[in-house]
Design a protein around this motif. Structure first.
Motif, PDB file in Angstrom:
ATOM      1  N   VAL A  59       0.809  -1.226   0.000  1.00  0.00           N
ATOM      2  CA  VAL A  59       0.000   0.000   0.000  1.00  0.00           C
ATOM      3  C   VAL A  59       0.832   1.263   0.000  1.00  0.00           C
ATOM      4  O   VAL A  59       0.280   2.360  -0.083  1.00  0.00           O
ATOM      5  N   GLY A  60       2.182   1.134   0.119  1.00  0.00           N
ATOM      6  CA  GLY A  60       3.036   2.299   0.068  1.00  0.00           C
ATOM      7  C   GLY A  60       3.053   3.079   1.365  1.00  0.00           C
ATOM      8  O   GLY A  60       2.524   2.657   2.389  1.00  0.00           O
ATOM      9  N   ASN A  61       3.690   4.240   1.327  1.00  0.00           N
ATOM     10  CA  ASN A  61       3.711   5.149   2.468  1.00  0.00           C
ATOM     11  C   ASN A  61       3.617   6.569   1.947  1.00  0.00           C
ATOM     12  O   ASN A  61       3.251   6.790   0.798  1.00  0.00           O
ATOM     13  N   ASP A  62       3.957   7.540   2.807  1.00  0.00           N
ATOM     14  CA  ASP A  62       3.777   8.937   2.415  1.00  0.00           C
ATOM     15  C   ASP A  62       4.637   9.343   1.220  1.00  0.00           C
ATOM     16  O   ASP A  62       4.298  10.262   0.473  1.00  0.00           O
ATOM     17  N   SER A  63       5.786   8.674   1.037  1.00  0.00           N
ATOM     18  CA  SER A  63       6.703   9.079  -0.026  1.00  0.00           C
ATOM     19  C   SER A  63       6.776   8.075  -1.169  1.00  0.00           C
ATOM     20  O   SER A  63       7.436   8.330  -2.159  1.00  0.00           O
ATOM     21  N   LYS A  64       6.098   6.974  -1.055  1.00  0.00           N
ATOM     22  CA  LYS A  64       6.241   5.922  -2.059  1.00  0.00           C
ATOM     23  C   LYS A  64       4.918   5.215  -2.249  1.00  0.00           C
ATOM     24  O   LYS A  64       4.241   4.871  -1.283  1.00  0.00           O
ATOM     25  N   GLU A  65       4.551   5.004  -3.504  1.00  0.00           N
ATOM     26  CA  GLU A  65       3.330   4.273  -3.794  1.00  0.00           C
ATOM     27  C   GLU A  65       3.583   2.778  -3.723  1.00  0.00           C
ATOM     28  O   GLU A  65       4.673   2.299  -4.018  1.00  0.00           O
ATOM     29  N   GLY A  66       2.555   2.045  -3.342  1.00  0.00           N
ATOM     30  CA  GLY A  66       2.662   0.601  -3.290  1.00  0.00           C
ATOM     31  C   GLY A  66       2.073  -0.050  -4.526  1.00  0.00           C
ATOM     32  O   GLY A  66       1.612   0.620  -5.457  1.00  0.00           O
ATOM     33  N   TYR A  67       2.089  -1.371  -4.516  1.00  0.00           N
ATOM     34  CA  TYR A  67       1.536  -2.114  -5.652  1.00  0.00           C
ATOM     35  C   TYR A  67       0.090  -1.712  -5.935  1.00  0.00           C
ATOM     36  O   TYR A  67      -0.325  -1.595  -7.082  1.00  0.00           O
ATOM     37  N   PHE A  68      -0.692  -1.551  -4.858  1.00  0.00           N
ATOM     38  CA  PHE A  68      -2.143  -1.426  -5.020  1.00  0.00           C
ATOM     39  C   PHE A  68      -2.657  -0.063  -4.561  1.00  0.00           C
ATOM     40  O   PHE A  68      -3.802   0.066  -4.145  1.00  0.00           O
ATOM     41  N   THR A  69      -1.804   0.950  -4.607  1.00  0.00           N
ATOM     42  CA  THR A  69      -2.193   2.274  -4.152  1.00  0.00           C
ATOM     43  C   THR A  69      -2.835   3.051  -5.294  1.00  0.00           C
ATOM     44  O   THR A  69      -2.179   3.373  -6.274  1.00  0.00           O
ATOM     45  N   SER A  70      -4.120   3.327  -5.176  1.00  0.00           N
ATOM     46  CA  SER A  70      -4.782   4.202  -6.132  1.00  0.00           C
ATOM     47  C   SER A  70      -4.695   5.620  -5.598  1.00  0.00           C
ATOM     48  O   SER A  70      -4.539   5.838  -4.397  1.00  0.00           O
ATOM     49  N   GLU A  71      -4.780   6.598  -6.474  1.00  0.00           N
ATOM     50  CA  GLU A  71      -4.690   7.992  -6.045  1.00  0.00           C
ATOM     51  C   GLU A  71      -5.796   8.326  -5.056  1.00  0.00           C
ATOM     52  O   GLU A  71      -5.613   9.046  -4.093  1.00  0.00           O
ATOM     53  N   GLN A  72      -6.987   7.782  -5.321  1.00  0.00           N
ATOM     54  CA  GLN A  72      -8.118   8.064  -4.428  1.00  0.00           C
ATOM     55  C   GLN A  72      -7.856   7.497  -3.038  1.00  0.00           C
ATOM     56  O   GLN A  72      -8.112   8.124  -2.024  1.00  0.00           O
ATOM     57  N   GLU A  73      -7.307   6.273  -2.988  1.00  0.00           N
ATOM     58  CA  GLU A  73      -7.039   5.641  -1.703  1.00  0.00           C
ATOM     59  C   GLU A  73      -5.927   6.366  -0.961  1.00  0.00           C
ATOM     60  O   GLU A  73      -5.982   6.556   0.247  1.00  0.00           O
TER      61      GLU A  73
END
Length: 1009
Positions: A59-73
């Motif tokens: 899911v990522g963190n504040d500085s990095k997106e994860g595999y399944f991180t949508s912009e809305q999420e």
């Protein structure tokens, strides 16, 4: 002259230089205080465990997106708005909720935080939207039927027109008849067209007109083939024309209304006033029918409305005592956001408080649950707690110092020293970039306790020196000798305490490592301030007052005859009469404590910092001290019992060749196991809430015919799981519903699929250990084959927090073991190098080990778990316990060398140094024991356990340690007198740092029995 004596003499002689240097240093270091930032998020405790790293990849963190991180999420946080009542599914209740939504949007501070799409969605919206879409679908179907009728009539008229042409060409009618009949047919064409296009706009009319013209042309061609062929259906050209005509029909009906039909599938909601009007216009029967339609489960994975209902709801019924509305807020302008471990911005906090305040004005009963509301209560409870306990703590400290010092200047100097130590400590934090978090509440407690301890020992030893007859009575001379006498003990206390806290560097949890560093810096600062700065100020102050006729000679607390002296002498009396019994009693209590220590639970969750409802006695406090209202804990229990908390989710992350059909087979088994798990959250339908690539494909296939065909074709063995062309199936899934696909599948820029996941909703009240064990078992069932084509790990906030719990427990045990070993080594070497027996180090450390076991056993008895605050109690116990024990052992060794009699030396120690320890302990216990009156549970627990820790450390040093010292002296110590008559003479101070005065003929050859 020894090193301690030279340092002490230098400080006492050059007081003004010491003051200038240390005051300037304090100002420089203290300049870092404004740089200290707060960080109350739990995510900082997650460490570098495989589960935490897997969650970050997912899911990522504040500085990095994860595999399944949508912009809305990534940029939203949600508020759960729960409507409660006897029946919240009545038409009036739903309309009231929609009107409440209008008020929310009319409030600028709230509306400015709302996400762009689907910002508010609840059962009330779903029922209203279903009503509107049903009405629009019926209208579109009627219009479509009207268009189809128009095309049918057009084709029929065209057939008549062709027959008319054929009659004219055959001579059956003349030109006049042809023109008349032709005009009549054209008029009918126009009439049919006008009737069919009454509800169409200009573009739709043009599109329909094109279809009509094409239909007429095709039908003309078909008529010609029919007139020339006996069996036109066998003609390839005729079949092609018929297919083209079908296409024209589609273009002239569904094609004309394509935008309108697409709008029915749009996620955009109609305006709220339209939703309200739609519900108001329904008849009672229609309303009940649509309500049942919306809240009936069809067995698909798209039962979103059901997910908004409590688990007790019976799908399809029109009765419910609660329902949920989700409100999404944008965090794009905030540093962080979310309800999980992340911090919540002030903007979000304020808006959620506004939502709750607005909800209180509604006729219906609303429960507002969100990260902002929770953060507000945590921060308010901290402030209210300090507002209550602050005055009480200050009162206890002042009273204790009054009793111990009985001198205003010494009290002021002690408080000034404490402030200076805290300035050094928090200034260092600012310069080092270390944020203040929940754990650092313990740092001021520790430093104030040690500061008072250092201050009392310096001041009391100085007073003893000034009382001593036959020695210099000057302020500087007495302070020089006092610092030389107590200085070694203070250095040893500092060294051993620093060792104890630096043992936290072995922890995998970052804030715990920082806690150890900051505590160590603060302890060194306490040594500098109370070993140099405060003595220098006291010398200057006392000399100034004495020059103006004020007597500055004060009696040391606990010395002389009196009730305090008698009470403090209990330890020496017990040590003289029954040292073995005292030791056995300590060992028995410690054995019980060790057993209890193995049973202490560990807790790491945000709920640890949520306040309970304030007790009734707080209502009697003055208005400014009365705490506010706290309801989040009750709300949290309600949500956990009846709804799905947004942050209560576990994940099974699969990485590698996830387009392999075998992975889907394993996932199918895993999701069945997850659904059967005892910790899985069960929807009102009785089904578990599990999201994975299979469930997503099944959902899309249920509403998309082309994908359903591909999904079915890929399942060659009809077991519901595709076993071929999986990658192509994923590609099609992304084309049709990219948002849904991206939640469970990760596609690289090169089009490869490298990760997938199962998202399993879990019960908010589930045990973290049981949950983790269940999820690990499920993840373990997704085998990676012999060649490691994919890997699997169970993760998610509940699992990561459980790992932190285990790390916290490991830290407690590891730091305890390291500290005991390191302090043991230090003390044995230190005592050996200073001329005492190395065995005295063991004796000094034993009471500390006893008090550690006692406090851990007490935590078990009162049901107190280890958390981010109480988990530091072993460091506190060793830090304070070693300080107390070293002071007693060092003073005893000094007095034994000076007086030559065990009992006289012991009594001097427990009444002189013991008096200082009592003053220190009473001040710290009284001051910080008041935390038990705090509103915040974590502070309550910390206050209680800290007070008990200090009490145990004091008792072990003045009751158990004297017995150990007697036994040590008898079997390992120097050859001194055990003559009981030695206690009959009043004890005197070690005025010369332990060296007998010249001409002293005191013997050391005493009775050993």
């Amino acid at each position: 002259m020894s090193v301690p004596e030279r340092l002490a003499n230098g400080i006492a002689t050059h007081t003004r230089i010491v003051l200038v240097v240390l005051l300037l240093s304090t100002a420089v270091v203290g300049a870092g205080m404004p740089r200290v930032e707060d960080d109350s998020s739990l995510s900082q405790f997650e460490g570098d465990s495989p589960e935490a790293k897997a969650l970050e990849r997912s899911v990522g963190n504040d500085s990095k997106e994860g595999y399944f991180t949508s912009e809305q999420e990534k940029n939203t946080t949600r508020v759960q708005l729960i409507t409660r009542g006897d029946n919240v599914l009545t038409r009036e209740s739903l309309i009231s909720s929609l009107e409440f939504q209008q008020e929310l949007r009319a409030n600028e501070s709230i509306n400015s935080t709302l996400a762009e799409n689907q910002s508010i969605i609840g059962v009330e919206n779903l029922v209203a939207v279903t009503t509107i879409r049903n009405e629009r679908a019926a209208e579109l179907n009627e219009t479509s039927s009207q268009l189809q009728d128009g095309l049918n009539q057009t084709v029929g008229l065209q057939r008549q027109y062709e027959q008319l042409n054929e009659s004219y060409e055959n001579g059956a009618i003349n030109q006049s008849q042809y023109q008349t009949q032709s005009a009549e047919l054209e008029a009918q064409f126009d009439s049919v067209f006008e009737t069919a296009t009454e509800e169409l706009d200009e573009n739709q009319t043009a599109q329909y007109e094109s279809a009509v013209q094409q239909a007429r042309t095709i039908e003309s061609q078909r008529y010609e083939i029919r007139s020339q062929t006996e069996n036109p259906s066998e003609s390839t050209e005729y079949q092609q024309l018929s297919e083209e005509l079908e296409g024209v029909y589609r273009a002239g009906t569904a094609g004309v209304l394509e935008a309108e039909y697409a709008a029915l599938q749009s996620e955009e909601q109609p305006p709220l006033d339209e939703q309200i009007a739609a519900l108001e216009e329904l008849s009672d029967d229609e309303y009940e029918r649509i309500l049942k339609q919306t809240l009936s489960s069809d067995g698909s994975d798209d039962d979103f409305a059901i997910a908004l209902m409590p688990t007790s709801y019976d799908p399809g019924t029109v009765q419910a005592d609660a329902r949920m509305t989700l409100l999404s807020q944008s965090t794009t302008s905030d540093a962080t956001g979310g309800m999980g471990g992340g911090a919540v911005s002030e903007r979000i906090v304020d808006s959620q408080l506004d939502i709750r305040q607005l909800a209180e004005t509604q006729e219906q009963d609303y429960l507002i649950f969100g990260g902002g509301v929770m953060t507000d209560e945590i921060e308010r409870s901290m402030g209210d707690s300090l507002a209550i306990v602050g005055p009480l703590a200050l009162l206890f400290v002042v009273i204790a110092l009054l009793i111990a010092y009985r001198d205003l200047l010494d009290i002021v100097l002690g408080i000034v020293g404490i402030v200076a130590v805290l300035v050094w400590t928090f200034g260092f934090m600012g310069w080092a970039g270390i944020a203040f978090n929940q754990m650092f509440v313990a740092v001021p407690v520790l430093l104030i306790g040690l500061s008072i301890d250092y201050a009392i020992h310096v001041f009391m030893r100085h007073r003893e020196q000034r009382e001593e007859t036959g020695t210099t009575d000057s302020v500087r001379g007495s302070m020089s000798i006092a610092l030389a006498g107590v200085g070694v003990a203070l250095v040893w206390v500092t060294a051993t305490t620093v060792i104890g806290f630096l043992s936290n560097l072995v922890s995998p949890i970052g804030p715990i490592r920082e806690f150890g560093i900051v505590s160590s810096v603060g302890i060194v600062a306490a040594l500098i301030v109370f070993g140099a700065l405060i003595p220098a100020i006291k010398i200057e102050g006392d000399e100034f007052l004495e020059k103006h006729g004020f007597d500055r000679q004060k009696r040391a607390f606990g010395t002389g005859d009196g009730r305090f002296s008698d009470a403090l002498a209990v330890g020496s009396v017990a040590a003289r009469k029954a040292p073995i019994i005292v030791l056995i009693g300590a060992l028995v209590l410690s054995a019980g404590g060790v057993y209890g220590a193995t049973q202490v639970d560990t807790s790491f969750q945000q709920e640890d910092f949520i306040a309970d409802t304030p007790p009734e006695w707080t209502n009697n406090l003055p208005g400014s001290l009365q705490p506010g209202e706290y309801q989040v804990k009750n709300d949290l229990d309600y949500v956990n019992d009846r709804f799905q908390r947004e942050d209560s989710q576990a994940q099974i992350l699969v990485e590698g060749d996830v387009a392999n059909p075998d992975v889907l087979e394993e996932i199918d088994t895993a999701r069945s196991d997850a659904a059967d798990s005892d910790v899985a959250y069960t929807l009102a339908t009785g089904e578990a809430d599990v999201q994975d690539p299979l469930s997503t494909m099944e959902s899309v296939a249920a509403r998309n015919e082309s994908f359903n065909e591909s999904f079915t074709a890929a399942d060659t063995d009809d077991d519901g799981v595709p076993d071929e062309n999986v990658s192509a199936l994923y590609d099609q899934l992304f084309e049709i519903d990219g948002e849904a696909a991206s939640q469970v599948l990760h596609q690289t820029d090169g089009g490869e699929y490298e990760a997938t996941r199962l998202v399993i909703a879990v019960q908010g009240s589930a045990s973290s250990s049981e949950l983790t064990e269940e999820m690990r078992d499920i993840a373990g069932g997704i085998e990676d084959g012999s060649d490691g084509r994919w890997s699997t790990i169970a993760t998610g906030d509940p699992i990561v927090f459980y790992i932190v719990e285990q790390d916290l427990l490991d830290t407690v045990l590891e730091s305890l073991l390291i500290t005991l070993v390191a302090v043991f080594a230090f003390l044995t070497v230190a005592y050996r190098l200073t001329g005492s027996s190395a065995t005295l180090g063991i004796v000094t450390l034993l009471p500390v080990a006893f008090s550690v076991s006692w406090i851990l056993g007490t935590m078990y008895l009162i049901g107190m778990p280890f958390n981010v605050l109480t988990g530091m109690i072993t460091s506190l116990t060793i830090g304070l316990g070693v300080a107390y024990s070293i002071h007693v052992s060092d003073r005893y060794s000094l007095e034994l060398e000076r007086q030559g009699n065990v009992w006289s030396a012991l009594r001097t120690t427990v009444t002189g140094t013991g008096g200082a320890l009592l003053g220190s302990a009473a001040t710290t216990v009284g001051g910080f024991g008041t935390l038990a009156f705090a509103i915040l549970p974590a502070l309550q627990q910390f206050g209680i356990i800290t007070a008990l820790t200090i009490t145990y450390a004091f008792l072990s040093s003045v009751v158990v340690l004297p017995a150990l010292l007697v036994l040590w002296t008898r079997y390992f110590g120097p050859d001194v007198s055990f003559d009981p008559s030695g206690t009959a003479h009043p004890a005197t101070a070690a005025s010369d740092g332990g060296v007998p005065p010249a001409g002293d003929d005191r013997t050391t050859d005493g009775d050993e029995g």
